[in-house]
Structure formats: C-alpha cells, structure tokens
Design a protein around this motif. Structure first.
Motif, short mmCIF file in Angstrom:
data_model
loop_
_atom_site.label_atom_id
_atom_site.label_comp_id
_atom_site.label_asym_id
_atom_site.label_seq_id
_atom_site.Cartn_x
_atom_site.Cartn_y
_atom_site.Cartn_z
N THR A 180 3.30 5.84 -5.94
CA THR A 180 2.91 5.87 -7.54
C THR A 180 1.72 6.60 -7.60
OG1 THR A 180 3.92 3.74 -7.74
CG2 THR A 180 2.20 4.36 -9.43
N THR A 181 0.65 6.98 -6.90
CA THR A 181 -0.77 7.45 -7.18
C THR A 181 -0.27 8.94 -6.94
OG1 THR A 181 -1.85 5.80 -6.52
CG2 THR A 181 -3.01 8.03 -6.56
N ASN A 202 1.05 -1.16 -0.06
CA ASN A 202 0.11 -0.04 -0.02
C ASN A 202 0.84 1.21 0.10
OD1 ASN A 202 -2.40 -1.55 0.09
ND2 ASN A 202 -2.74 -1.05 2.13
N ARG A 211 3.69 1.57 -1.29
CA ARG A 211 4.20 1.61 -2.76
C ARG A 211 3.41 2.28 -3.71
NH1 ARG A 211 7.01 -2.97 -0.62
NH2 ARG A 211 5.56 -4.25 -1.79
N ARG A 212 1.97 1.97 -3.50
CA ARG A 212 0.99 2.29 -4.18
C ARG A 212 0.29 3.86 -4.02
NH1 ARG A 212 -4.14 3.16 -2.49
NH2 ARG A 212 -3.71 1.86 -0.64
N ASP A 228 -8.20 3.94 -2.31
CA ASP A 228 -7.76 4.56 -3.51
C ASP A 228 -8.66 5.80 -4.02
OD1 ASP A 228 -5.93 2.72 -3.94
OD2 ASP A 228 -7.25 1.28 -5.22
#
Length: 456
Positions: free
Chosen positions: A352-353, A346, A348-349, A429
């Motif tokens: 990126t976002t 999460n 790392r996500r 998200d």
C-alpha cells in the motif's frame, strides 16, 4: 542478541561515499582471490544487518530493498532464527539425515505439510538450494508418471544447474556459453499482461491456447511436469493475467501432468499471503519453497501429494546436506516469526505504501510503464510509453543513483529494464518511506536527464 551487541539504528546514514574506502580495499582483495564468474550488485562489504538496514564496514547504513534476493524476509538477524540456530549449534551441526535422523527435519516437514495449500495427504522432502528443489520436483514427477518431458514458460527462472538452466528463459547471464542443456524441456507462452500483443484482456485465453498447442506439438501424454512461478522473479516480477494459473491447473489435471508451483521467491509471506498461489486459489500437486523458508541459511523443500512424493524408490532422493540441522532449526525460527500473522500484514502494508509513491510515476514520467506485484514483491518497469521498447539504461541509472544514496535495489527482467523491490517484512514505516522517496526521486531524475544506452 548478546548484552554487548548494540542494535543497528534503523535509519539511512552515509559516513562515506558508496562504496567506502574499506569496502574498496576488500573488493580489491576479492578480485584477486575470487573467480570473476561471480557478479556483484553493489561492492560494499556488510558488517551487520538488522531489520531493514545493512551496515557496512565503513559505517554506512543502507536501506535494504533486496533481502538477499527475497531470503531474509524476517530480517537478517531475526531473534527467533538466532535462538533456534544457537541452540542447535551447541548440540551438533550435522549427521546427514540419510544416515542418522534428527527431529527438526520432521518438524519442518510437518509444518510445510500443514501450511501449504491443498486439502490432501502430503509428504515433504528437504534439500539445500532452490535449484535442487526444482530438479527433485522433476525427478519425482517423472518417477510418478513414467513420462519424460517438462513444460516451462516464457520469462521463467528456475536456477543455475544444467537442468534448471534449460528451464530458465533468460540467456544472459544465466545460460550464455554453458550449453548444451538437457533435452525434453519445452517452453509455452506466459500470460504477461503488459506485453501481450493483442492486449491484456486477451492474455489468459490466448496464452492457454498456446499452452495447449505446445502440449499437442510434443504429445501431452509425454509430459511429466508443468512448472511455473505464481509470480515470476528474475523474469521481471510478472504477475500472470487473472485466470491463467487456474487454467493451467485444469490443463494439467486433464492431461495427467504434475502441476508444480515454484514458490521459491514468492512464497513464505513475500506477497502478503503465506504462498503467492493463494491469491488465485490455485493448488499445485507439488509446491517448492526455499529462500525465505529459512531466513538466511540454505534449505529448500518439495511438498506435495503423498502418492507422488512416495512414488520414488527408497534412496532415490537425498543429498549430504539435505535438511541440515542448523538450517532446519532456522526454518523453525522462521515459522515462529510468522505465527502471529503480523509479517503478512506488514507485507500488505508495504504494498500500500509503495504503490502510493510509485504509481503516480506512471503519469508523471515518460519512462515508467508498469508498477506491479503483490505485497512486498513489487516492480517498476521502464520502457517507451508508446512502443514499450525496453529501457534497460534507465533501470541501470536508477539503481546506480539509489545505491549512491544508500538504498539497495535490484535490477531484473528479461530485458534488464525492471527495478524490483524485496524489502524485509520487518522494515519500519519511516525507513520504508525514506527508501521509496530516494527511489522516486532517482526515477524522476533519470526521466529528466539523457542516459547512455546499455547493451543487454
């Protein structure tokens, strides 16, 4: 979660202006009862917190991009933490580990010994706050080496006690009017790529040369410890230039100096690795943890080489609340939350976002000069793009606009010109995207509109 407790909706919602009338009333009471020495980022009073949302007493739901300054990485009401603490609360709240023992203290130490970087025998000491961990690391280093001096770095933040204020670089608000401070603390250059005078490509080599010079000036043989954050927190979320940490490791080893890595803010998954120093493959002799270690309760730790940790005489380390059983239970809940690896993914996500939204602002505005960080430890720095003159007034205006719209962000940096993002690793998200959109629009608005200068 009890059957009567309803989940907090994971969406931003403004029922009133920010702060609302109930928060304003409570804040007025605070001003009458609490010392003015405590600051506040946003004067709202929180009723419940869950996931990526802070729900206030007025019914507003704010997106949490602060995590209590990188503390509630697993969320402010994580079920693993809640269950562990509730079970411990039924048994007992305190005995003092230095008087009578309890197993959870040893279990926390075992996990840290096994999971912190370094393939050598380790020992762990538990305390209550990050500042305590830093001070005890210095004590351990001095006991092990018989030396006195401590090396720290530009833009460092290590705490608010007298010794850790001496180790902290930023004057206002942390050190202003509180001196004199303990001696034997010396400061060396930090390889900060953005502002390195001769260019980022020279930062590592020239900063390491500056470290060697500082040691030579004061006698390298007199230094007990070298203490550094693998990513600086309050200093502006500065990621050191590649190779700087490995160079420091070599220098410390060559001079017999204990290399102390302060992971109090960057550790426990915040950067997408369990510990930020793993990104550089660097292993400290001592590693410091706190904040996200416990998910909201006070606990800190010094973990390191057994021969260093055992160099202190019996009774030389401790504290009445050191390793409190409720805090140890919470830490065991945090370890459970990290067990399946999803929280690291999460983090790392989130990076990126966030980069996809924020990095276009480098070319799309005249005030954003850097988007940096790792994982869910990210920063946007504001300055003149030609001169790098800091623009703290822009950071302040952006934060105020975000707060008004129900997104909690923090300002930091030596010059007060950085917005830092520290969302909980459990944020969804849609919520993350909503908060980032508010932030991006606030930056674009500040870029277009004249903003009054502020004095830092």
């Amino acid at each position: 979660m009890t059957p009567t407790t309803r989940p907090v909706p994971q969406s931003r919602h403004l029922a009133t202006s920010i702060p609302g009338p109930k928060s304003q009333t409570l804040h007025s009471k605070r001003l009458q009862e609490v010392t003015g020495g405590f600051g506040v980022t946003l004067p709202v009073f929180i009723d419940r917190a869950e996931g990526g949302i802070l729900a206030d007493v007025d019914g507003n739901r704010l997106i949490d991009f602060a995590s209590g300054i990188a503390v509630t990485s697993v969320g402010a009401s994580n079920p693993h933490v809640q269950a562990r603490v509730a079970e411990q609360l039924e048994r007992f709240t305190h005995t003092c580990f230095m008087v009578t023992e309890y197993e959870s203290f040893t279990e926390v130490a075992t996990w840290l010994n096994e999971h912190t970087p370094g393939d050598f025998e380790k020992r762990t000491a538990l305390f209550s706050t990050g500042s305590e961990a830093v001070e005890n690391a210095v004590k351990i280093s001095r006991a092990a080496t018989g030396r006195d001096k401590v090396l720290v770095f530009d833009d460092a933040y290590h705490g608010r006690t007298m010794l850790t204020m001496a180790m902290t670089a930023k004057e206002n608000p942390y050190k202003k009017s509180f001196g004199p401070f303990p001696s034997d603390v010396h400061r060396a250059p930090m390889a900060a790529p953005l502002r390195w005078a001769t260019g980022a490509e020279n930062a590592t080599a020239e900063a390491l040369a500056g470290v060697e010079q500082t040691l030579a000036d004061h006698g390298a043989e007199n230094f007990a410890a070298m203490v550094i954050e693998p990513i600086q927190g309050e200093g502006g979320l500065i990621v050191p230039a590649t190779g700087f940490l490995t160079g420091l490791r070599e220098i410390a080893t060559r001079h017999g100096i204990v290399f102390v890595i302060d992971e109090i803010q960057a550790g426990m998954g915040r950067t997408g690795a369990l510990f930020a120093s793993e990104h550089e493959g660097v292993v400290g002799d001592l590693i410091l943890t706190a904040k996200a270690l416990v998910g909201g309760l006070p606990l800190s730790a010094v973990t390191g080489r057994a021969e260093l940790m055992n160099a202190v005489h019996t009774g030389g380390l401790g504290g009445t609340y050191a390793g409190n059983p409720l805090a140890c239970a919470a830490a065991l809940g945090v370890f459970e939350a990290f067990a399946d690896g999803s929280l690291l993914a999460n983090a790392r996500r989130i990076e990126t976002t966030a980069r996809a939204v924020l990095e276009p602002l480098l070319a799309g505005t005249a005030v954003v000069v850097d988007v940096r960080g790792r994982g869910a430890m990210l920063a946007v720095e504001f300055a003149d793009q030609n001169t790098l003159e800091p623009l703290p007034e822009i950071a302040k205006a952006v934060a105020a606009a975000c707060h008004e719209q129900g997104v909690l962000v923090l300002v930091c940096g030596t010059y007060g010109n950085v917005i830092r993002l520290l969302p909980p690793l459990v944020i969804g998200d849609e919520l993350l995207a909503d908060g980032l959109q508010v932030l991006a629009e606030s930056i674009l608005a500040a870029d277009r509109e004249p903003v009054a200068a502020v004095v830092v």
